[in-house]
Write a protein that holds these residues in place. Structure first.
Motif, PDB file in Angstrom:
ATOM      1  N   UNK A  47     -88.279  47.279 -11.613  1.00 21.53           N
ATOM      2  CA  UNK A  47     -88.319  46.336 -12.475  1.00 21.53           C
ATOM      3  C   UNK A  47     -87.424  45.173 -11.957  1.00 21.53           C
ATOM      4  N   UNK A  48     -87.429  44.032 -12.281  1.00 16.85           N
ATOM      5  CA  UNK A  48     -86.652  42.688 -11.934  1.00 16.85           C
ATOM      6  C   UNK A  48     -86.994  41.824 -12.836  1.00 16.85           C
ATOM      7  N   UNK A  49     -86.034  41.241 -13.732  1.00 15.66           N
ATOM      8  CA  UNK A  49     -86.315  40.434 -14.616  1.00 15.66           C
ATOM      9  C   UNK A  49     -86.673  38.820 -13.956  1.00 15.66           C
ATOM     10  N   UNK A  50     -86.623  38.604 -12.608  1.00 16.36           N
ATOM     11  CA  UNK A  50     -87.134  37.300 -12.198  1.00 16.36           C
ATOM     12  C   UNK A  50     -88.473  37.632 -11.642  1.00 16.36           C
ATOM     13  N   UNK A  51     -89.018  38.635 -11.891  1.00 15.36           N
ATOM     14  CA  UNK A  51     -90.509  38.797 -11.480  1.00 15.36           C
ATOM     15  C   UNK A  51     -91.403  38.722 -12.481  1.00 15.36           C
ATOM     16  N   UNK A  52     -92.361  37.730 -12.488  1.00 16.83           N
ATOM     17  CA  UNK A  52     -93.250  37.650 -13.689  1.00 16.83           C
ATOM     18  C   UNK A  52     -94.082  38.578 -14.106  1.00 16.83           C
ATOM     19  N   UNK A  53     -94.539  39.403 -13.153  1.00 16.61           N
ATOM     20  CA  UNK A  53     -95.504  40.463 -13.309  1.00 16.61           C
ATOM     21  C   UNK A  53     -94.764  41.543 -14.315  1.00 16.61           C
ATOM     22  N   UNK A  54     -93.477  41.421 -14.343  1.00 18.52           N
ATOM     23  CA  UNK A  54     -92.952  42.451 -15.415  1.00 18.52           C
ATOM     24  C   UNK A  54     -92.280  41.778 -16.608  1.00 18.52           C
ATOM     25  N   UNK A  55     -92.187  40.605 -16.607  1.00 17.68           N
ATOM     26  CA  UNK A  55     -91.814  39.800 -17.774  1.00 17.68           C
ATOM     27  C   UNK A  55     -92.574  39.179 -18.313  1.00 17.68           C
ATOM     28  N   UNK A  56     -94.075  38.944 -17.760  1.00 15.41           N
ATOM     29  CA  UNK A  56     -95.081  38.116 -18.655  1.00 15.41           C
ATOM     30  C   UNK A  56     -96.316  38.915 -18.396  1.00 15.41           C
ATOM     31  N   UNK A  57     -96.370  40.449 -18.632  1.00 11.76           N
ATOM     32  CA  UNK A  57     -97.714  40.881 -18.317  1.00 11.76           C
ATOM     33  C   UNK A  57     -98.869  40.342 -19.274  1.00 11.76           C
ATOM     34  N   UNK A  58     -98.622  39.771 -20.367  1.00 11.35           N
ATOM     35  CA  UNK A  58     -99.548  39.418 -21.216  1.00 11.35           C
ATOM     36  C   UNK A  58    -100.490  38.221 -20.748  1.00 11.35           C
ATOM     37  N   UNK A  59     -99.736  37.332 -19.896  1.00  7.75           N
ATOM     38  CA  UNK A  59    -100.402  36.100 -19.223  1.00  7.75           C
ATOM     39  C   UNK A  59    -101.369  36.788 -17.973  1.00  7.75           C
ATOM     40  N   UNK A  61    -115.173  32.978   3.666  1.00  4.63           N
ATOM     41  CA  UNK A  61    -113.745  33.546   4.239  1.00  4.63           C
ATOM     42  C   UNK A  61    -113.172  34.562   3.321  1.00  4.63           C
ATOM     43  N   UNK A  62    -113.710  34.620   2.135  1.00  4.14           N
ATOM     44  CA  UNK A  62    -113.217  35.796   1.338  1.00  4.14           C
ATOM     45  C   UNK A  62    -114.532  36.702   0.940  1.00  4.14           C
ATOM     46  N   UNK A  63    -114.445  37.770   1.060  1.00  6.93           N
ATOM     47  CA  UNK A  63    -115.521  38.749   0.685  1.00  6.93           C
ATOM     48  C   UNK A  63    -115.592  39.229  -0.861  1.00  6.93           C
ATOM     49  N   UNK A  64    -116.393  38.963  -1.520  1.00 11.57           N
ATOM     50  CA  UNK A  64    -116.278  39.531  -2.804  1.00 11.57           C
ATOM     51  C   UNK A  64    -117.083  41.136  -2.842  1.00 11.57           C
ATOM     52  N   UNK A  65    -116.125  41.765  -3.592  1.00  8.31           N
ATOM     53  CA  UNK A  65    -116.401  43.392  -3.576  1.00  8.31           C
ATOM     54  C   UNK A  65    -117.901  43.550  -4.377  1.00  8.31           C
ATOM     55  N   UNK A  66    -118.071  44.874  -4.213  1.00 11.14           N
ATOM     56  CA  UNK A  66    -119.317  45.291  -5.233  1.00 11.14           C
ATOM     57  C   UNK A  66    -118.981  45.880  -6.357  1.00 11.14           C
ATOM     58  N   UNK A  67    -117.657  46.055  -6.642  1.00  9.86           N
ATOM     59  CA  UNK A  67    -117.267  46.511  -7.902  1.00  9.86           C
ATOM     60  C   UNK A  67    -115.770  46.442  -7.953  1.00  9.86           C
ATOM     61  N   UNK A  68    -115.111  45.897  -9.246  1.00 12.42           N
ATOM     62  CA  UNK A  68    -113.995  45.719  -9.385  1.00 12.42           C
ATOM     63  C   UNK A  68    -113.549  46.979 -10.219  1.00 12.42           C
ATOM     64  N   UNK A  69    -112.347  47.694 -10.007  1.00 19.58           N
ATOM     65  CA  UNK A  69    -111.682  48.538 -10.694  1.00 19.58           C
ATOM     66  C   UNK A  69    -110.368  48.238 -11.359  1.00 19.58           C
ATOM     67  N   UNK A  70    -110.448  47.840 -12.731  1.00 20.39           N
ATOM     68  CA  UNK A  70    -109.139  47.228 -13.310  1.00 20.39           C
ATOM     69  C   UNK A  70    -108.563  48.589 -14.166  1.00 20.39           C
ATOM     70  N   UNK A  71    -107.392  48.733 -13.765  1.00 19.28           N
ATOM     71  CA  UNK A  71    -106.595  49.726 -14.386  1.00 19.28           C
ATOM     72  C   UNK A  71    -105.908  48.846 -15.712  1.00 19.28           C
ATOM     73  N   UNK A  72    -106.055  49.302 -17.021  1.00 24.79           N
ATOM     74  CA  UNK A  72    -105.322  48.621 -18.189  1.00 24.79           C
ATOM     75  C   UNK A  72    -104.365  49.238 -18.510  1.00 24.79           C
ATOM     76  N   UNK A  73    -103.117  48.729 -18.540  1.00 28.07           N
ATOM     77  CA  UNK A  73    -102.133  49.339 -19.199  1.00 28.07           C
ATOM     78  C   UNK A  73    -101.531  48.611 -20.143  1.00 28.07           C
ATOM     79  N   UNK A  74    -100.994  49.306 -21.193  1.00 30.77           N
ATOM     80  CA  UNK A  74    -100.271  48.635 -22.389  1.00 30.77           C
ATOM     81  C   UNK A  74     -98.885  47.830 -21.729  1.00 30.77           C
ATOM     82  N   UNK A  75     -98.683  46.424 -22.148  1.00 30.38           N
ATOM     83  CA  UNK A  75     -97.533  46.036 -21.524  1.00 30.38           C
ATOM     84  C   UNK A  75     -96.300  46.415 -21.659  1.00 30.38           C
ATOM     85  N   UNK A  76     -96.101  47.202 -22.955  1.00 28.54           N
ATOM     86  CA  UNK A  76     -94.603  47.695 -23.116  1.00 28.54           C
ATOM     87  C   UNK A  76     -94.501  48.928 -21.898  1.00 28.54           C
ATOM     88  N   UNK A  77     -95.462  49.509 -21.351  1.00 25.58           N
ATOM     89  CA  UNK A  77     -95.701  50.562 -20.583  1.00 25.58           C
ATOM     90  C   UNK A  77     -95.389  49.898 -19.140  1.00 25.58           C
TER      91      UNK A  77
END
Length: 184
Positions: A135-147, A108-124
């Motif tokens: 930016x929103x302090x309530x959104x974990x993508x922005x406040x906990x990027x290392x996780x 029910x999920x199709x795997x890709x043939x390739x992943x492209x991962x954009x690596x960004x410094x967490x402070x960036x």
């Protein structure tokens, strides 16, 4: 060929996809991330899981004739749930893991043939999100990027090790990223 673009918010996934698409004379199909106001959705996790199934199936159908570039898919949903789990916000990660394995096993999920991962410094991440007025302090993508970064490493290494991953640095120009993509 199906390519899933993954990475932290504001890493440049959409920008790279748009750049690749604009320079291919319609040789690629793009499946975009939905422009959704998540604050208006009652069950975001369920919404994202359903959306991931739809996007992966659509990618599969379109891949019969074209290269398909998908702006985020199920790895992002799992990464976001992992952040919430590790920070004690939600236990949806365990439910999403079960969902992922059930869907993979039942096709029910199709795997890709390739992943492209954009690596960004967490402070960036915070810098770009602030500049883009996201930016929103309530959104974990922005406040906990290392996780999230840790989860992506785990995901690529242990969940889908058979799928190649092209890691690109967010700090290099989009044009150079696109050249590296086409070389892969």
């Amino acid at each position: 060929m199906i390519v899933y673009f993954e990475g932290l918010s504001c890493a440049g996934k959409t920008t790279l996809i748009e750049h690749i698409n604009s320079n291919t004379n319609n040789k690629v199909q793009v499946i975009k991330e939905l422009p959704v106001d998540y604050s208006k959705i009652k069950d975001i996790d369920n919404f994202c899981r359903k959306n991931d199934k739809i996007k992966s199936k659509e990618a599969y159908v379109k891949s019969k004739k074209n290269i398909v570039l998908v702006d985020r898919c199920y790895a992002s949903t799992l990464a976001y749930n992992y952040i919430q789990y590790k920070t004690g916000i939600s236990k949806e990660y365990l439910k999403s893991l079960k969902w992922y394995f059930d869907c993979i096993l039942s096709n029910k999920l199709i795997k890709p043939d390739l992943y492209v991962y954009i690596d960004i410094e967490t402070k960036e991440v915070k810098k770009r999100a602030t500049r883009l007025n996201k930016f929103n302090n309530n959104i974990a993508w922005y406040t906990k990027p290392l996780i999230a970064t840790k989860f992506y490493d785990i995901f690529f290494k242990y969940f889908e090790p058979e799928i190649p991953v092209l890691k690109l640095k967010a700090s290099i120009p989009t044009k150079v990223q696109a050249q590296k993509f086409w070389k892969k």
